[in-house]
Every structure is written in structure tokens, then in C-alpha cells.
Design a protein around this motif. Structure first.
Motif, short mmCIF file in Angstrom:
data_model
loop_
_atom_site.label_atom_id
_atom_site.label_comp_id
_atom_site.label_asym_id
_atom_site.label_seq_id
_atom_site.Cartn_x
_atom_site.Cartn_y
_atom_site.Cartn_z
N PRO A 146 0.92 -1.09 -0.02
CA PRO A 146 -0.01 -0.15 -0.06
C PRO A 146 0.93 1.26 0.01
CG PRO A 146 0.02 -1.18 2.33
CD PRO A 146 0.74 -2.04 1.17
N ALA A 147 0.40 2.34 -0.57
CA ALA A 147 0.93 3.81 -0.64
C ALA A 147 1.25 4.10 1.09
CB ALA A 147 0.20 4.62 -1.32
N PRO A 148 2.53 4.71 1.19
CA PRO A 148 2.78 5.17 2.66
C PRO A 148 1.63 6.11 3.18
CG PRO A 148 4.37 6.01 0.84
CD PRO A 148 3.51 5.23 0.22
N LEU A 149 1.61 6.14 4.31
CA LEU A 149 0.56 7.39 4.72
C LEU A 149 1.14 8.63 4.72
CD1 LEU A 149 -0.26 5.60 8.33
CD2 LEU A 149 -1.80 5.64 6.05
N LEU B 12 11.03 12.62 8.76
CA LEU B 12 10.00 11.87 8.01
C LEU B 12 9.57 12.68 6.69
CD1 LEU B 12 7.81 9.31 7.70
CD2 LEU B 12 6.39 10.98 9.33
N ALA B 13 9.79 13.87 6.83
CA ALA B 13 9.17 14.83 5.81
C ALA B 13 10.25 14.78 4.79
CB ALA B 13 8.94 16.00 6.34
N THR B 14 11.72 15.11 5.19
CA THR B 14 12.59 15.36 4.10
C THR B 14 13.86 14.28 4.03
OG1 THR B 14 13.97 16.28 6.09
CG2 THR B 14 12.44 17.77 4.86
#
Length: 419
Positions: free
Chosen positions: A224-227, A266-268
Motif C-alpha cells: 500500500p501507498a505510505p501514509l 520523515l518529511a525530508t
């Protein structure tokens, strides 16, 4: 209801609950009301109960920590400093727990009800004293009131009823067993009952598939696609202070910083402070403390960080000023003189003279006013940083905002006549 922090199987911390209207009631389930009844029937003063109920309704109870036999929280009273309040309840012995587990697996609906955060009457009436009776709750408060209970302890008891409403496992934890521990025990007992029943029925045919079908290759479905990344890091849970334990304010700052770093990673995919030295990270943490005044909490933080890095608090305070001026580059300008190449540094003195400023004395990457009260330092990234000191003293402190123009870096330190 906010989700509780789980410190461990036998410790749960619930964030402070929001205020609620007086007509909403403080318990909505029969077991929550049984808790309130035990409190009110064991109380010696109805007026203290009424004031405690008002404190709970107005949200004066801070985060609540529940451990076996103990509920702990800080309650804000009429004084600025909150009171440390605890309520004790006797834990159950091993024989009581065996009777409870046997009663729980007797009916399949009992386990389903517990998983749905419900406490059936039949399970509470199995001969085990799950719910407290009058006099079973033992409050203790750091306030000078000798009432039983005082209004702060009453407020904590009323707030605990709301926690019991949302999750009866809070009551079971108070009695000595954690949620995971109980569910594992119920699962083992249930499996043993099922095994005995199956043995009595005789062997069942073994299910199976043909070997060819089992060995046939098959494509796995795509992952599944990551959250999506959350828009911002969440606030950490609040921890009450405990004698001999860590400072809850320092814990909150470290947890908030760790959450911000994890969110950035997590974001970068990059940790913004992963390459910092121990000293740089200590300066960064101190600089993140809001405000500029050295309050008691700030002084304690500075002393702790300075001691951990082998520095003194005065060094740390100066480094914090440099960090707030220019981050890691600003700290490097404070601590590392260097020899700049010809060019930008050599052009600075004519620019200062053209602005009606006197001839600044050069030394390495520093330009110092003849009166010795203002200094410019060239950073390795080409920005100029302004410093000030008392005339005749070498006590330089970062001031103002870095600027690629040496005259612009002096903006805010006074006019040409003052500089």
C-alpha cells in the motif's frame, strides 16, 4: 477523550481533560458512577466535595498517571503552585485474579465486552471486589487542608471517574493488572478451554491443500501507498514530577525536540541536527528555550547543559546569543577566528570610512572600533556579524542581525555618531 500515553504495561499517563459543563455529569457509566458513589459515601464534608467537583469541571486537574494501587496528578487550587495529589486503592491478590479470569472466560460475551471498553454487571459481581466501596479510596494531598478528602483530592477522584467511563481497564490497572497482561491471560485460558472441548469431541479432519497448489508461484499484491506525512509533530504527553525523578519540564522540552526532529526526518529524509557536536546541540537546545530572561527554570537548564559539556553557564549564555544571531554559523563566528582571503574583508574598511565611521582595527577576521566598544566579524559564509563590549574590556557579545554589508550589520547599534 485524548489517547493516553503508555509508559509501560503498569503505568498509563492521560493528558489533562478539557473542562465540561456542570450539568453534563462527571460519570456516564454504571461503573463510573459506582466510583463516584464510593467517593461521596466515604467523604466527611459535602462542601469540599462540591468544590472539588467544580475544580474537575473547570479543568483544574493536570495529566493523570495511573499505576497499580495509585492515581497521581497535579491539581491547580487557589495558589499559583499546583498541589500534588494521589489516591490509593488496594490491589487484588492472586486468588482474586484467578476468580476474575475464570469468570471472564465463562461467558464469551465477557471478553467481547471488555474489548469494547464495557464492564458487564455479571463480571463485576463475580465475587471479586473490583469496584471500591465507601472508605476504600485513600486520598493524600500536599495542601494544608486536613479534610477527607480535601477539594483537590475530590477533584482528582471525579476526573478519574471520566477515565473509568472511557476505559474500564483503568480500573483493572488500579487493582493491579495491566490491559495486555489480562488479555494475554484470557487468551490462554480461552485457548485451553477450547482445547479441552475439542479433545472431548474427538479429532477433527485435518485441513490441507494439494502439494502442487501450495508450491505454485503467485504474485504478491503491491504494497500500500505510505501514509501522508502529518502536517506537524504532535505534543508529547505530560509527565508529573516524582521525588528523585527527572525534571518534567526538561523531559517535555527533550520530547518536543525529538518529535520535531523525527517529523523533519520523515518529511525530508534528513536530520537537521544530526551532524552537530555535543556542544552545538547543547547550545541549540538552550537557544530554543523561549524568552530572554534567566528564570529559575532557564537557569537550571543552562546549568545542566553547561555541566554536561564541560562549560560554565556564562559561556553557554554567550553561545546562545550567537546561535540566535546566526545559528551554527553564528556560533562558529563567536568561537573560531580565521584568516579571510583578500577581497571582501579588505573592502570593508573603506566602506566604513565612507559611512563617516572611524578606521576600524583589523585582526584576522575581526574589525574593532578604535574606542573598543563595537566590533565586526566576518563569517565564513560572507556575512558580517556585529558585537558589542564595554570600552576597554574584551567581553564581546553578539548584537543585531548578520548582513553582507559591514555598515548594514551595524544597523540598530546606534547612529554613526554613537558607533
Amino acid at each position: 477523550m485524548a489517547a493516553p500515553g503508555r509508559d509501560g504495561e503498569h503505568r498509563r499517563t492521560f493528558p489533562a481533560l478539557p473542562p465540561r459543563p456542570a450539568d453534563a455529569g462527571l460519570a456516564g457509566t454504571w461503573w463510573g458512577n459506582a466510583w463516584v458513589t464510593a467517593l461521596e459515601e466515604g467523604a466527611l464534608d459535602a462542601a469540599r466535595l462540591a468544590r472539588g467537583r467544580g475544580y474537575a469541571e473547570r479543568g483544574h486537574v493536570d495529566a493523570v498517571t495511573v499505576t497499580p494501587g495509585l492515581v497521581l496528578a497535579y491539581v491547580q487550587g487557589s495558589r499559583p503552585r499546583p498541589y500534588r495529589v494521589q489516591v490509593r486503592l488496594r490491589t487484588l491478590g492472586d486468588d482474586d485474579w484467578r476468580r476474575f479470569l475464570d469468570a471472564a472466560v465463562e461467558r464469551p460475551g465477557h471478553i467481547a465486552a471488555l474489548l469494547d471498553k464495557e464492564l458487564p454487571h455479571s463480571l463485576a459481581d463475580c465475587g471479586v471486589p473490583l469496584l471500591p466501596g465507601p472508605g476504600d479510596l485513600a486520598p493524600q494531598c500536599s495542601c494544608p487542608d486536613s479534610g477527607h478528602p480535601c477539594k483537590h483530592a475530590a477533584a482528582l477522584c471525579y476526573q478519574t471517574a471520566r477515565l473509568l467511563d472511557a476505559d474500564p481497564f483503568v480500573l483493572l490497572l488500579l487493582r493491579g493488572r495491566g490491559e495486555r497482561e489480562l488479555l494475554d491471560a484470557l487468551s490462554r485460558l480461552n485457548a485451553a478451554r477450547a482445547a479441552r472441548a475439542a479433545q472431548e469431541r474427538g479429532p477433527a479432519p485435518l485441513p490441507g491443500v494439494r502439494a502442487g497448489a501450495a508450491l505454485t508461484g503467485r504474485a504478491l499484491p503491491p504494497l500500500p501507498a505510505p501514509l501522508p506525512t502529518p502536517p506537524h509533530p504532535e505534543q508529547p504527553p505530560s509527565y508529573p514530577a516524582a521525588p528523585g525523578g527527572p525534571d518534567p519540564f526538561a523531559l517535555d522540552q527533550l520530547a518536543t525536540d525529538a518529535a520535531a526532529r523525527a517529523h523533519a526526518l520523515l518529511a525530508t529524509g534528513r536530520d537537521p541536527v544530526g551532524s552537530l557536536t555535543l556542544w552545538q546541540d547543547a547550545v541549540r537546545l538552550a537557544a530554543a528555550r523561549p524568552g530572554s530572561g534567566l528564570t529559575a527554570g532557564t537557569r537550571a537548564l543552562y546549568a545542566s547543559l553547561a555541566g554536561a559539556t564541560g562549560r560554565d553557564p556564562a559561556e553557554l549564555a554567550r553561545a546562545v546569543a550567537a546561535w540566535r544571531q546566526g545559528g551554527p554559523d553564528g556560533l562558529d563566528v563567536l568561537e573560531e577566528p580565521w584568516d579571510p582571503p583578500a577581497g571582501r574583508f579588505d573592502r570593508a574598511r573603506p566602506l566604513l570610512l565612507a559611512a563617516d565611521l572611524p578606521a576600524f582595527r583589523p585582526w584576522r577576521n575581526h574589525l574593532t572600533h578604535p574606542r573598543g566598544h563595537v566590533q565586526l566579524r566576518l563569517g565564513r559564509t560572507g556575512l558580517w556579524y556585529a558585537y558589542e563590549s564595554e570600552p576597554g574590556r574584551e567581553d564581546w557579545w553578539p548584537r543585531g542581525t548578520p548582513d553582507p554589508d559591514p555598515v548594514g550589520a551595524l544597523t540598530g547599534l546606534g547612529g554613526p555618531g554613537d558607533v
